[in-house]
Design an enzyme around this catalytic site. Structure first.
Site, PDB file in Angstrom:
ATOM      1  N   LYS A  69      59.337  49.307  71.090  1.00  0.00           N
ATOM      2  CA  LYS A  69      58.700  49.490  69.719  1.00  0.00           C
ATOM      3  C   LYS A  69      59.144  48.420  68.955  1.00  0.00           C
ATOM      4  CE  LYS A  69      58.726  51.677  65.458  1.00  0.00           C
ATOM      5  NZ  LYS A  69      59.781  50.794  64.580  1.00  0.00           N
ATOM      6  N   ARG A  91      56.634  49.616  58.610  1.00  0.00           N
ATOM      7  CA  ARG A  91      57.779  48.798  58.207  1.00  0.00           C
ATOM      8  C   ARG A  91      57.810  47.429  58.429  1.00  0.00           C
ATOM      9  NH1 ARG A  91      61.664  48.074  54.525  1.00  0.00           N
ATOM     10  NH2 ARG A  91      62.916  46.420  55.261  1.00  0.00           N
ATOM     11  N   CYS A 122      59.837  54.020  57.430  1.00  0.00           N
ATOM     12  CA  CYS A 122      61.150  55.090  57.118  1.00  0.00           C
ATOM     13  C   CYS A 122      61.674  54.777  55.915  1.00  0.00           C
ATOM     14  CB  CYS A 122      61.744  55.158  58.200  1.00  0.00           C
ATOM     15  SG  CYS A 122      61.261  55.620  59.856  1.00  0.00           S
ATOM     16  N   ARG A 165      66.504  48.783  52.050  1.00  0.00           N
ATOM     17  CA  ARG A 165      66.335  47.828  53.156  1.00  0.00           C
ATOM     18  C   ARG A 165      65.796  46.369  52.700  1.00  0.00           C
ATOM     19  NH1 ARG A 165      63.915  51.735  58.035  1.00  0.00           N
ATOM     20  NH2 ARG A 165      64.385  49.679  59.413  1.00  0.00           N
ATOM     21  N   PRO A 166      66.307  45.947  51.907  1.00  0.00           N
ATOM     22  CA  PRO A 166      65.560  44.779  51.114  1.00  0.00           C
ATOM     23  C   PRO A 166      65.453  43.450  52.180  1.00  0.00           C
ATOM     24  CG  PRO A 166      68.023  44.845  50.947  1.00  0.00           C
ATOM     25  CD  PRO A 166      67.801  45.741  51.712  1.00  0.00           C
ATOM     26  N   GLN A 211      66.744  38.500  52.632  1.00  0.00           N
ATOM     27  CA  GLN A 211      67.197  37.352  53.379  1.00  0.00           C
ATOM     28  C   GLN A 211      66.079  36.840  54.005  1.00  0.00           C
ATOM     29  OE1 GLN A 211      70.583  36.511  53.884  1.00  0.00           O
ATOM     30  NE2 GLN A 211      70.692  37.750  51.967  1.00  0.00           N
ATOM     31  N   ILE A 233      75.223  50.894  58.712  1.00  0.00           N
ATOM     32  CA  ILE A 233      73.975  50.203  58.859  1.00  0.00           C
ATOM     33  C   ILE A 233      73.399  50.671  57.619  1.00  0.00           C
ATOM     34  CG2 ILE A 233      72.226  49.193  59.917  1.00  0.00           C
ATOM     35  CD1 ILE A 233      74.648  48.446  61.306  1.00  0.00           C
TER      36      ILE A 233
END
EC number: 2.5.1.7
Length: 429
Positions: A22, A92, A116, A121-122, A125, A327
């Site tokens: 996935k 996502r 999710c 979860r920016p 970067q 994480i």
């Protein structure tokens, strides 16, 4: 809306065939945008995220045909147009469309990604990388606008090791002028898979799978045929299920080196595992499992995506285990659901402390995200009585033909439509 019912306690036996990855597929499909002729992807999993991406490629004008795990994409007629929040919000990994569309069209408008909810979860970067390549990035009314006169190679240091940012910068850089160097790059197998596809399309990439990736920009990319790698997270989930209830389960179509951290932890617990080049044999019958401590880390460390299924298995271990997620700190919503089933566990900061053995009882539980759903499936297989899992839209995003695969191994699993009363209770919970 549906629920998944599991009548627990059945031993698992037989062979399970693992689908394509996935986390690879959701990047490979946007990468096809960069080609000037037809790209064929083989072995894709049949999950909702793939269908959403197929529809998004069609929306920007691509000719896309998908059946029996094979997707044929003709990107030639594609045009740059804003992609709305609706479909993008379900997904996502829709952010990979940013890198691919920026690379091909030098502009893109993408609604902010969904998927999710795992705390912060920016995509800072990703944006840092696009800006280094010469793009102007703005956030306007909940959408990301990317514009560039031209993209020029740059040296980009990632402040945080990020799979998403590494792949997205690769997608944007393959057609940029000159050399791009990504430092502190992520090393996941999925990154190597995407680099393999791009190289087959004519890109010049060195170092994928190490922490420094070098890309020489090329004028154009052409079509090709590419076979996806197996899904190490699906394989790991079935390994954990087999460790919990298995007699003898063969995991087929898997790359064991992608799962070394999980294999090591399961062996530490006392599970017998035999490996060959593309298969893993799980041999059950252990009288007692030992407790272990584990900490999630970026690859090749223990995957955060397997942390939740592992907590279910640890309820069987004789003693106290500590699971620390470095994480995603918010990835412990499944703990309350497991406690409802009789687990003895608590959360302290970034860690879950699990005391076993605690026999689980079937209960009504809700999957808060994709891998929490997997954790509840493992718990349901172990529990006495029937477990009812809702929130299946999360599970369907990541596991292909889950009930069929479990049924083939001997589990008693079935779906049912929710009654109006159950839907109302869910919405009020």
């Amino acid at each position: 809306m549906e629920k998944l019912n599991i009548a627990g306690g059945d031993p698992l036996n037989g062979t399970v065939h693992i689908s394509g990855a996935k986390n690879s597929a959701v990047a490979l499909i946007p990468a096809t945008i960069l080609a000037d002729s037809t790209v064929t992807l083989e072995g894709l999993p049949h999950i909702s995220d793939i269908l959403t991406l197929r529809d998004l490629l069609r929306e920007i004008g691509g000719n896309v045909h998908f059946e029996k795990g094979e997707m044929v994409v003709d990107p030639a007629p594609m045009i740059s147009m804003p992609l709305p929040n609706g479909k993008v919000k379900q997904l996502r990994a829709s952010y990979y469309l940013m890198g691919a569309m920026l690379g091909r069209f030098k502009k893109a408008v993408i609604g902010l990604p969904g998927g999710c909810h795992l705390g912060p979860r920016p995509i800072d970067q990703h944006i840092k990388g696009f800006e280094a390549l010469g793009a102007e990035v703005t956030n306007e009314q909940g959408a990301i606008y990317l514009r560039a006169e031209e993209l020029k190679g740059a040296r980009i240091y990632l402040d945080v090791v990020s799979v998403g940012a590494t792949i997205n910068i690769m997608l944007a850089a393959v057609l940029a002028k000159g050399r791009t160097v990504i430092e502190n790059a992520a090393k996941e197998p999925e990154i190597i898979d995407v680099a393999t596809l791009l190289t087959s399309m004519g890109a010049k990439i060195k170092g994928a799978g190490t922490d420094v990736i070098r890309i020489e920009g090329v004028e154009s990319l052409h079509g090709c045929r590419h076979s996806i790698i197996p899904d190490r997270i699906e394989a790991g989930t079935f390994m954990i299920a087999a460790a919990s209830m298995g007699q003898e389960v063969l995991i087929d179509n898997v790359i064991p080196t992608h799962l070394e951290s999980l294999i090591a932890k399961l062996r530490e617990m006392g599970v017998r595992i035999e490996e060959s080049s593309e298969q893993i044999l799980m041999v059950g019958g252990q009288k007692e499992l030992k407790p272990v401590d584990l900490k999630t880390l970026v690859y090749p460390g223990f995957p955060t995506d397997l942390q939740q299924p592992m907590t279910s298995l640890l309820t069987k271990a004789n003693g106290t285990s500590v699971v620390t997620d470095t994480i995603y700190s918010a990835r412990f919503k499944h703990i309350d659901e497991l406690r409802r089933m009789g687990a003895s566990m608590k959360v302290e900061g970034r860690s879950a402390i699990i005391t076993g053995p605690a026999p689980l009882q079937g209960a009504k539980v809700k999957a808060s995200d994709l891998r929490a759903g997997a954790c509840l499936v493992v718990a349901g297989l172990m529990a006495e009585g029937v477990t009812e899992i809702t929130g299946l839209e999360h599970l369907d995003r990541g596991y292909s033909q889950l009930e069929e695969k479990l049924t083939k191994l001997g589990a008693t699993v079935w779906r049912e439509k929710l009654t109006d009363q159950e839907i109302e209770q869910l919405q009020n919970s």
